[in-house]
Motif scaffolding. Structure first.
Motif: not given
Length: 159
Positions: A58, A83, A86, A89-91, A103, A105
């Motif tokens: 992360d 992304e 798949g 992942r972006r947050r 991070s 998936t």
């Protein structure tokens, strides 16, 4: 004092070393792209981004860009592609909405788990012509070059 002949000889040796280093790096990258990445429809940059995120789990996007040696703008495009596939992942960072965390998936983790052994097989193949001792010497020499480039130094003066 160094004579002009010795300076020229040293310059030629340096040029040969760096030229061969560049050729070897290009050939190795091309081999990885053909043998490991192309079947997965991954670019070299995409692989490096996935690898950095895989190692750190992360991680802030700006750190991924720095570790991968790419601009934040380039990372934005690569991360968008990964992304959509798949794999990534972006947050938003929980402490600062301006920062983005990346991070893998579960699919990204599976892909890296499958690709890493294939990369290692190619690494073994690449150094196969060398003896164990030659591989150690090469590793040490390359590490010295990288460390020397990472140290702040004054520009060489021409004479």
């Amino acid at each position: 004092a160094r004579t002009p002949w010795r300076r020229a000889s040293s310059a030629m040796s340096a040029m040969a070393a760096v030229s061969n280093l560049y050729r070897a790096a290009s050939a190795i990258r091309n081999r990885f792209e053909r043998t490991v990445l192309a079947p997965q429809e991954l670019t070299w940059t995409g692989w490096v981004v996935l690898w950095v995120v895989w190692i750190w789990e992360d991680i802030e996007a700006r750190h991924v860009a720095a570790e991968a040696g790419i601009s934040k703008g380039t990372l934005t495009g690569v991360a968008s592609t990964l992304e959509r596939r798949g794999l990534l992942r972006r947050r938003t960072h929980p402490d600062d909405a301006r920062r983005v965390l990346l991070s893998l998936t579960p699919a990204g983790k599976r892909l890296m788990g499958n690709l890493f052994p294939l990369f290692n097989e190619q690494e073994v193949h690449i150094v196969q012509p060398l003896t164990g001792r030659e591989t150690q010497v090469l590793t040490t020499a390359l590490r010295k070059i990288v460390m020397g480039l990472e140290e702040p130094t004054e520009s060489p003066q021409t004479s």
